[in-house]
Design an enzyme around this catalytic site. Structure first.
Site, PDB file in Angstrom:
ATOM      1  N   ASP A 188      -8.072  12.829  16.718  1.00 18.12           N
ATOM      2  CA  ASP A 188      -8.077  11.483  17.296  1.00 18.12           C
ATOM      3  C   ASP A 188      -9.304  11.336  18.203  1.00 18.12           C
ATOM      4  OD1 ASP A 188      -7.647   9.182  18.932  1.00 18.12           O
ATOM      5  OD2 ASP A 188      -5.546   9.239  18.311  1.00 18.12           O
TER       6      ASP A 188
ATOM      7  N   GLY B  38     -14.839   3.085  14.387  1.00 18.78           N
ATOM      8  CA  GLY B  38     -15.994   2.186  14.405  1.00 18.78           C
ATOM      9  C   GLY B  38     -15.761   0.943  15.252  1.00 18.78           C
TER      10      GLY B  38
ATOM     11  N   ASN C 256       0.879  -1.170   0.000  1.00 20.99           N
ATOM     12  CA  ASN C 256       0.000   0.000   0.000  1.00 20.99           C
ATOM     13  C   ASN C 256       0.920   1.224   0.000  1.00 20.99           C
ATOM     14  OD1 ASN C 256      -1.773   2.057   0.519  1.00 20.99           O
ATOM     15  ND2 ASN C 256      -2.751   1.072   2.276  1.00 20.99           N
TER      16      ASN C 256
ATOM     17  N   ARG D 235     -10.094   9.254  20.401  1.00 12.40           N
ATOM     18  CA  ARG D 235      -9.827   8.965  21.821  1.00 12.40           C
ATOM     19  C   ARG D 235      -9.702  10.255  22.605  1.00 12.40           C
ATOM     20  NH1 ARG D 235      -5.386   4.773  19.841  1.00 12.40           N
ATOM     21  NH2 ARG D 235      -5.397   6.423  18.303  1.00 12.40           N
TER      22      ARG D 235
ATOM     23  N   HIS E  95     -12.569   3.276  -0.190  1.00 11.68           N
ATOM     24  CA  HIS E  95     -12.600   2.273   0.904  1.00 11.68           C
ATOM     25  C   HIS E  95     -13.328   1.012   0.444  1.00 11.68           C
ATOM     26  CE1 HIS E  95     -12.527   5.663   4.187  1.00 11.68           C
ATOM     27  NE2 HIS E  95     -11.295   5.246   3.925  1.00 11.68           N
TER      28      HIS E  95
ATOM     29  N   LYS F 151       3.207   0.766   3.215  1.00 11.91           N
ATOM     30  CA  LYS F 151       2.795  -0.245   4.199  1.00 11.91           C
ATOM     31  C   LYS F 151       2.846  -1.582   3.501  1.00 11.91           C
ATOM     32  CE  LYS F 151      -0.813   2.344   6.317  1.00 11.91           C
ATOM     33  NZ  LYS F 151      -2.235   2.442   6.505  1.00 11.91           N
TER      34      LYS F 151
ATOM     35  N   GLU G  95      -8.250  -4.852   5.224  1.00 14.65           N
ATOM     36  CA  GLU G  95      -8.094  -4.545   3.805  1.00 14.65           C
ATOM     37  C   GLU G  95      -6.947  -5.333   3.183  1.00 14.65           C
ATOM     38  OE1 GLU G  95      -8.524  -0.429   5.289  1.00 14.65           O
ATOM     39  OE2 GLU G  95      -9.140   0.036   3.251  1.00 14.65           O
TER      40      GLU G  95
ATOM     41  N   ARG H  52     -11.156  16.035   7.109  1.00 18.88           N
ATOM     42  CA  ARG H  52     -11.933  16.416   5.914  1.00 18.88           C
ATOM     43  C   ARG H  52     -13.363  16.782   6.288  1.00 18.88           C
ATOM     44  NH1 ARG H  52     -10.704  10.963   2.933  1.00 18.88           N
ATOM     45  NH2 ARG H  52      -8.556  10.855   3.655  1.00 18.88           N
TER      46      ARG H  52
ATOM     47  N   GLY I 187     -12.682   5.607  10.132  1.00 15.06           N
ATOM     48  CA  GLY I 187     -11.275   5.718  10.536  1.00 15.06           C
ATOM     49  C   GLY I 187     -10.934   7.188  10.513  1.00 15.06           C
TER      50      GLY I 187
ATOM     51  N   ASN J  95     -13.542   0.690  17.792  1.00 14.02           N
ATOM     52  CA  ASN J  95     -13.096   0.934  19.165  1.00 14.02           C
ATOM     53  C   ASN J  95     -13.934   1.900  19.987  1.00 14.02           C
ATOM     54  OD1 ASN J  95     -10.550  -0.644  19.125  1.00 14.02           O
ATOM     55  ND2 ASN J  95     -10.079   0.758  17.453  1.00 14.02           N
TER      56      ASN J  95
ATOM     57  N   HIS K 289     -17.623   2.721   7.748  1.00 14.35           N
ATOM     58  CA  HIS K 289     -16.157   2.619   7.877  1.00 14.35           C
ATOM     59  C   HIS K 289     -15.676   3.941   8.470  1.00 14.35           C
ATOM     60  CE1 HIS K 289     -11.988   1.512   6.396  1.00 14.35           C
ATOM     61  NE2 HIS K 289     -11.868   2.785   6.664  1.00 14.35           N
TER      62      HIS K 289
ATOM     63  N   ARG L 126      -2.506  -2.033  -3.538  1.00 17.16           N
ATOM     64  CA  ARG L 126      -3.700  -1.208  -3.374  1.00 17.16           C
ATOM     65  C   ARG L 126      -3.581  -0.037  -4.361  1.00 17.16           C
ATOM     66  NH1 ARG L 126      -4.941   3.402   0.928  1.00 17.16           N
ATOM     67  NH2 ARG L 126      -7.127   3.680   0.437  1.00 17.16           N
TER      68      ARG L 126
HETATM   69  P1  ADP Z   1      -6.985   5.355   8.731  1.00 16.00           P
HETATM   70  O1  ADP Z   1      -6.664   3.994   8.168  1.00 16.00           O
HETATM   71  O2  ADP Z   1      -8.110   6.049   8.041  1.00 16.00           O
HETATM   72  O3  ADP Z   1      -5.814   6.246   8.980  1.00 16.00           O
HETATM   73  P2  ADP Z   1      -7.869   3.912  11.124  1.00 16.00           P
HETATM   74  O4  ADP Z   1      -8.969   3.077  10.622  1.00 16.00           O
HETATM   75  O5  ADP Z   1      -6.603   3.262  11.544  1.00 16.00           O
HETATM   76  O6  ADP Z   1      -7.573   5.138  10.165  1.00 16.00           O
HETATM   77  O7  ADP Z   1      -8.434   4.760  12.342  1.00 16.00           O
HETATM   78  C1  ADP Z   1      -7.642   5.696  13.022  1.00 16.00           C
HETATM   79  C2  ADP Z   1      -8.475   6.440  14.023  1.00 16.00           C
HETATM   80  O8  ADP Z   1      -9.136   5.509  14.892  1.00 16.00           O
HETATM   81  C3  ADP Z   1      -7.655   7.315  14.947  1.00 16.00           C
HETATM   82  O9  ADP Z   1      -7.503   8.603  14.401  1.00 16.00           O
HETATM   83  C4  ADP Z   1      -8.495   7.366  16.205  1.00 16.00           C
HETATM   84  O10 ADP Z   1      -9.324   8.514  16.127  1.00 16.00           O
HETATM   85  C5  ADP Z   1      -9.404   6.172  16.117  1.00 16.00           C
HETATM   86  N1  ADP Z   1      -9.228   5.244  17.246  1.00 16.00           N
HETATM   87  C6  ADP Z   1      -8.303   4.263  17.383  1.00 16.00           C
HETATM   88  N2  ADP Z   1      -8.459   3.640  18.567  1.00 16.00           N
HETATM   89  C7  ADP Z   1      -9.512   4.235  19.191  1.00 16.00           C
HETATM   90  C8  ADP Z   1     -10.172   4.052  20.439  1.00 16.00           C
HETATM   91  N3  ADP Z   1      -9.786   3.118  21.327  1.00 16.00           N
HETATM   92  N4  ADP Z   1     -11.218   4.872  20.734  1.00 16.00           N
HETATM   93  C9  ADP Z   1     -11.616   5.813  19.862  1.00 16.00           C
HETATM   94  N5  ADP Z   1     -11.043   6.015  18.676  1.00 16.00           N
HETATM   95  C10 ADP Z   1      -9.998   5.257  18.341  1.00 16.00           C
END
Ligand code: ADP
Length: 401
Positions: free
Chosen positions: A284, A334, A10, A286, A182, A17, A386, A243, A212, A336, A210, A93
């Site tokens: 983020d 989604g 990727n 979290r 995606h 990656k 993926e 975005r 992320g 976590n 999805h 990818r």
């Molecule tokens: P991408 O592939 O689009 O970069 P990911 O699918 O890896 O992203 O998701 C990354 C995001 O997931 C982080 O920016 C964070 O906001 C969120 N994330 C990861 N772990 C947690 C968690 N325990 N609680 C809430 N959000 C989380």
């Protein structure tokens, strides 16, 4: 010896990656990430087969060629070199496949030229993907290299979902339409959801969320995508990390005329300084949740806007599908963030949607249901994969499976 290994690559603009997957048992033989390619502070983090300690290389990786050579060396150090007869193919990818590529495709010069032709509609992604492919071809010219497109799964969208309501001639001349992204994740997760429900994918309707850093929703009817939230580019749809998602296009003219911003400045604003980062200075989830818990007003409003948009898409795709078997959450947020899942379906009991507090709060890496046991419409968490999906599609193509 049968070759059962697939290397999945990727390639981003400054990163690569990779995962080496054995399709005999789906085990990850090695995974890694080369970052900040082209800078003096490049790093390559390599995770060897199970039980091995991760290794990190620091120091300039001048370009993708240098990065992939370093990856090849790390793999070779684990006895997994690219010259191994067990390597069946490399799966790449590729973000934008336009209208032409709706299936995984064996890469040759004609295919590469076509992917190059799509650069104007995917200026950030396709050039990096092409560089990754050319570099991998130089390392193993004899090996099948397969492109798996992010847009492919969405190519089944009907015209009424894929077209923007703008002048048809202008749209066609410049290939302006909704492609969606995606797709590999939406394909994998919708199929796994049907499995989780014990149903045939061909008879299952799901809404996939999805979520992320980038985020998209899709409506999948009988295993085929009928609508998705991203459009010509990955900017449309849900509120994302940086975005904006959906916006009145007149905002762009307004900022040009009133704020004197250039096209590039507005592009940068909507792609990099918007979404959650633009609303509360943080992308983020979290950290956003931590601030919401502390009563931070900006983070709370940002969270509410995020959920409001998400709910609108759940409602819209419910209406598009007519009947829904499951709403499924995937990707970093989604998978976590229990509070996001809870808030997204709150008040939707009339649609048969609810989460069970305990099931929602429980973690885990396995696909699972989080709706009450007797729920008419299931709510699920299905971790996306993926890389495995790319490896499976690549392997199927090279083995004729
Ligand atoms: P991408 O592939 O689009 O970069 P990911 O699918 O890896 O992203 O998701 C990354 C995001 O997931 C982080 O920016 C964070 O906001 C969120 N994330 C990861 N772990 C947690 C968690 N325990 N609680 C809430 N959000 C989380």
């Amino acid at each position: 010896m049968t070759a059962t290994r697939i290397l999945v690559l990727n390639s981003g603009s400054s990163s690569v990656k990779y995962q080496l997957i054995d399709m005999a048992d789906h085990s990850r033989l090695a995974t890694g990430l080369a970052e900040r390619i082209g800078e003096d502070t490049s790093t390559l983090t390599h995770r060897p087969p199970a039980g091995g300690e991760p290794r990190e290389r620091r120091g300039r990786l001048a370009d993708h060629d240098a990065a992939l050579k370093a990856v090849a060396e790390e793999l070779a150090a684990d006895g997994l070199g690219l010259d191994s007869p067990e390597l069946a193919a490399i799966g790449h990818r590729v973000v934008h496949g336009g209208l032409k590529f709706t299936e995984p495709t064996l890469i040759d010069e004609v295919v590469l030229k076509e992917v190059e032709r799509l650069v104007p509609v995917a200026p950030l992604h396709n050039p990096a993907n092409i560089t990754g492919i050319r570099t991998a071809q130089r390392l193993r010219p004899d090996l099948p290299q397969i492109a798996v497109f992010d847009t492919a799964f969405h190519s089944t969208m009907p015209e009424h979902a894929a077209r923007y309501a703008i002048d048809v001639k202008t749209a066609d001349e410049h290939r302006v339409r909704r492609y969606g992204f995606h797709g590999t994740s939406h394909a994998y997760v919708s199929r796994k959801t049907a499995e989780l429900l014990g149903k045939d994918p061909a008879e299952t309707n799901v809404i996939v969320l999805h979520l992320g850093n980038g985020a998209s929703a899709s409506a999948v009817r009988g295993g085929r995508c009928v609508d998705t939230s991203m459009g010509l580019t990955p900017l449309e749809g849900l509120v994302m990390g940086t975005r904006s998602g959906d916006i009145d296009p007149a905002v762009v003219f307004h900022l040009g005329r009133v704020a004197g911003m250039s096209m590039d400045e507005v592009d940068e604003l909507l792609n990099k300084r918007s979404g959650m980062a633009g609303l509360c200075g943080e992308n983020d989830m979290r950290e956003i949740r931590r601030r919401v818990e502390e009563g931070d007003a900006a983070a709370t409003l940002a969270f509410e806007i995020y959920i409001h948009r998400l709910k609108k898409y759940i409602g819209a795709y419910y209406a598009v599908l007519g009947t829904v078997d499951a709403v499924v959450f995937t990707a970093g947020v989604g998978e976590n963030a229990a509070p996001v899942r809870e808030a997204a379906v709150e008040g939707l009991a009339e649609l048969g949607l609810a989460v069970d507090g305990e099931l929602n709060a429980a973690g885990g890496r396995e696909p699972r249901l989080i709706s009450p046991r007797d729920a008419r419409v299931k709510v699920a968490v299905v971790p996306t994969d993926e890389e495995l999906e790319i490896a499976e599609q690549t392997y199927a193509l090279v083995t004729g499976g």
